[in-house]
Design an enzyme around this catalytic site. Structure first.
Site, mmCIF file in Angstrom:
data_model
loop_
_atom_site.group_PDB
_atom_site.id
_atom_site.type_symbol
_atom_site.label_atom_id
_atom_site.label_comp_id
_atom_site.label_asym_id
_atom_site.label_seq_id
_atom_site.Cartn_x
_atom_site.Cartn_y
_atom_site.Cartn_z
ATOM 1 C CB CYS A 56 -0.910 0.016 1.222
ATOM 2 S SG CYS A 56 -1.651 -1.571 1.628
ATOM 3 C CB SER A 477 -11.645 -6.137 6.535
ATOM 4 O OG SER A 477 -11.146 -5.769 5.273
#
Length: 561
Positions: A56, A477
Site C-alpha cells: 500500500c 475489514s
C-alpha cells in the site's frame, strides 16, 4: 480564507528561520543542503507514510519525490519527514492487528508534532494504507494549516486463469481450503497472483473508501483518488499536488475552511453511495472530532437512508478500483450526488472551487458499468445502517451493500476473542442460522479494535456467508461482506450489554427497525453484565497500554483525546 495579497506565506517558518538569533537553526539546515535561498521561501512539510512493510505504501518515496518537485516549481521549499504505517491486511488474524487502529492516532500525533516543532507554513500528507488516510487528515484538522492530503493509489488487479482477482479472494480461499473445496496448490496459485505490485487493496475496501471520501470532501485533489499506484499518470498527479499545496498556501486557505460539517456530510454520502467500508464511520467521526465539529453516529444512518447505492464495487459488487478509474473515478459519484440533490454544493475545495463545480466537471466514460444511473440504483438506500437496541445502546454499524438480508434471528455462538471464533470456524462448528458473537475486541478491551476479516472471509469461503450473522465490539475489514454488525458500543470490557450474551440466547438483527437486540429482559441483562468479568488486559504498559486507558467509545470515533 485570506486574500492572497494579505496572507503571509512565511508567517510561521520565519519565526524559526529569520534573524540573527536563529543562526543555529539555519546552520543545521545548511549542513544538509538547504541554502539561504531555500530557507527564505515558504516551508512546506511533506508528511510521508512510506514503509517497506506492505504494498500500500511501498511506492510512496517516488510519489513524494514528485510532490517535492511540484513544491519547488511553485516557489516553496519542501521538507520531507516520515511516520509509521501498519498493514491491516498483513496483520489480519494476528496479534499485530491490535496495532492497526492505534497507528492512526500515532500517525496523527507524529504529523502534528513534526509540523509544530519545525514550524511548517503548509503541509501535504501522503497516505496509502487504511489508517494512514484518516490519520493524516486528523492531523491536518488539528494543525489547521494550508493543507492537502494525497492518496498514493490502488493496486492493479491480479490475474489468474484469465480472471482478475484481489486480496479478498485470498481471504475467502482460506475458508474454502479449510472445508476442502480447493486444494493446497489452488490456494497457493491464488496467493501468488492476488497482489501483483504496489498500491492499496483494489476493492472499495477501507483505503479506497477513505480516499474517495476525502476527495469528495475536498481535502484531496480532484480526480486523484482512483488513479492506480503503478500507472504513469500517478507521477503527474503527485507533482500537481505539490504545486497545489503551494497555491493553497498563497491563498491562505486553511484545513478547516475545507473540513466542515457540510463537507463531511458530502463524504458520508459518497461512502453510502459507493457501498464503502464501515470503517468510514469510525474515521469520519474521528476527523470531525479533531476539527471540533459536532457529528453524531446517527447522522450516518440519516444520510444513508436517502442515498441510493449506485457503485457496483467489490467486496459486494463486480468491479475493482482500476475499473472505477476507467469509468471516470470519484467525480462521477459526486456528479450522481449532485444530480440527486444530496450534495452540499457550496463547500470550498482545496482547488478554490466548490463541491458543485467539482461534480459538474466529472468526465464519465461512455458505456461504463461501474456506477449506475440514478434511476437504476443497485439499492434504493445506501450501504450503511446504524442500529441500536438492548445490545448496542450507543449504536453499531451494519454494512448493507453486497447482500439482501435485512433481518436475522438466531442462537448466539459466543467467543471471547477473534482467535477463538476463527478456531471454531476452522473446525466447521458454526451452523446455518447461528449468530457469531465476538467480544473483548473493542478499542479498549482488545485493545485496538481488531478487524474480523479472517473470520468473515472464512465463513464466506465455507459457504455460510448468506446463512449466518455476526456481531462484535471490534471492527470489520472493508473487504468484509455478509450480514455483520461491528463497533457494538459500549464494548464488553467497559460494561456493554454485549457482555451479557450467553450461548444459545436468541439475537435479532432488524434493519427495518434499526434495532439489534437479544431476547432478554433489562433486569437479566443488567444482572449478567454485573456478573461478567472480561479477560485481564493483554497490555498494561507501552503504546497499547496507554491506548487502552485513554481511547474513547467507537460511537465517537475511538479517539484518544
Amino acid at each position: 480564507m485570506t486574500p492572497e495579497s494579505e496572507f503571509d506565506t512565511r508567517k510561521i517558518s520565519s519565526e524559526l528561520l529569520d534573524g540573527p538569533e536563529r543562526a543555529a537553526a539555519r546552520a543545521y539546515l545548511k549542513g544538509i543542503g538547504f541554502d539561504d535561498e531555500a530557507l527564505a521561501k515558504p516551508i512546506v512539510g511533506v508528511a510521508n507514510t512510506w514503509t517497506e512493510t506492505m504494498p500500500c505504501n511501498f511506492h510512496l518515496r517516488a510519489v513524494s519525490a514528485a510532490v517535492k518537485d511540484g513544491i519547488r516549481a511553485a516557489g516553496a521549499t519542501p521538507m520531507e519527514f516520515n511516520t509509521v504505517a501498519i498493514s491491516d491486511g498483513i496483520t489480519m488474524g494476528h496479534e499485530g492487528m491490535r496495532t492497526s487502529l492505534v497507528s492512526r492516532e500515532v500517525i496523527a500525533d507524529s504529523i502534528e508534532l513534526v509540523s509544530r516543532g519545525h514550524a511548517f507554513d503548509a503541509v501535504i500528507a501522503i497516505s496509502g494504507c487504511d489508517k494512514t488516510i484518516p490519520g493524516t487528515v486528523m492531523a491536518l484538522s488539528r494543525l489547521n494549516l494550508p493543507s492537502v492530503m494525497l492518496y498514493g493509489g490502488s493496486i492493479l488487479p491480479g490475474q489468474l486463469n484469465d480472471e482478475e482477482i484481489s486480496i479478498q479472494d485470498v481471504f475467502e480461499a482460506v475458508g474454502a481450503h479449510a472445508v476442502g473445496n480447493i486444494t493446497d496448490q489452488q490456494l497457493l496459485d491464488i496467493e501468488n497472483a492476488a497482489s501483483p505490485g504496489a498500491g492499496a487493496c483494489g476493492g472499495q475496501f477501507t483505503a479506497n473508501t477513505m480516499a474517495m471520501a476525502f476527495e469528495v470532501l475536498g481535502i484531496s485533489p480532484a480526480g486523484s483518488a482512483m488513479v492506480p499506484a503503478e500507472v504513469g499518470a500517478r507521477k503527474q498527479v503527485a507533482e500537481d499536488a505539490g504545486r497545489l499545496v503551494v497555491d493553497v498556501l498563497k491563498r491562505g486557505l486553511l484545513a478547516r475552511d475545507v473540513i466542515t460539517k457540510e463537507s463531511i456530510q458530502n463524504a458520508i454520502a459518497s461512502v453510502c453511495m459507493s457501498g464503502g467500508s464501515t470503517n468510514a464511520v469510525l474515521h469520519l467521526l474521528a476527523v470531525a472530532y479533531e476539527a471540533e465539529i459536532d457529528l453524531k453516529i446517527e447522522e450516518f444512518d440519516e444520510i444513508s437512508s436517502k442515498t441510493p447505492l449506485t457503485c457496483d464495487l467489490k467486496p459486494g459488487g463486480r468491479f475493482l478500483a482500476k475499473h472505477f478509474w476507467d469509468a471516470g473515478g470519484v467525480p462521477v459519484v459526486a456528479n450522481r450526488l449532485l444530480e440527486a440533490g444530496l450534495l452540499n454544493e457550496n463547500c470550498i475545495r482545496i482547488e478554490g472551487n466548490t463541491a458543485a463545480d467539482y461534480a459538474r466537471d466529472a468526465q464519465e466514460t461512455a458505456g461504463q458499468q461501474v456506477v449506475t444511473a440514478l434511476d437504476a440504483p443497485l439499492k434504493a438506500t445506501g450501504g450503511i445502517a446504524i442500529l441500536k437496541g438492548n445490545l448496542a445502546p450507543e449504536g453499531c454499524v451494519v454494512k448493507l451493500a453486497g447482500h439482501e438480508r435485512v433481518f436475522h434471528e438466531g442462537p448466539a455462538r459466543v467467543f471471547e476473542s477473534e482467535k477463538l471464533a476463527f478456531a471454531a470456524v476452522e473446525k466447521n462448528e458454526i451452523k446455518p442460522g447461528d449468530v457469531v458473537v465476538i467480544r473483548n475486541e473493542g478499542p479498549a478491551g482488545g485493545p485496538g479494535m481488531r478487524e474480523m476479516l479472517q473470520v468473515t472471509a472464512a465463513l464466506v469461503g465455507e459457504g455460510l456467508g448468506e446463512e449466518v450473522a455476526l456481531l462484535t465490539d471490534g471492527r470489520f475489514s472493508g473487504a468484509t461482506h455478509g450480514f455483520m454488525a461491528g463497533h457494538v458500543a459500549p464494548e464488553a470490557a467497559l460494561g456493554g450489554p454485549i457482555s451479557a450474551v450467553q450461548e444459545g440466547d436468541i439475537v435479532v438483527f432488524d434493519v427495518a427497525k434499526r434495532e439489534l437486540n437479544v431476547q432478554l429482559s433489562d433486569d437479566e441483562i443488567a444482572k449478567r453484565v454485573a456478573e461478567y468479568q472480561s479477560p485481564p488486559p493483554l497490555y498494561t504498559r507501552g503504546v497499547l497500554g496507554k491506548y487502552s486507558r485513554h481511547v474513547s467509545s467507537a460511537s465517537i470515533g475511538a479517539v484518544t483525546n
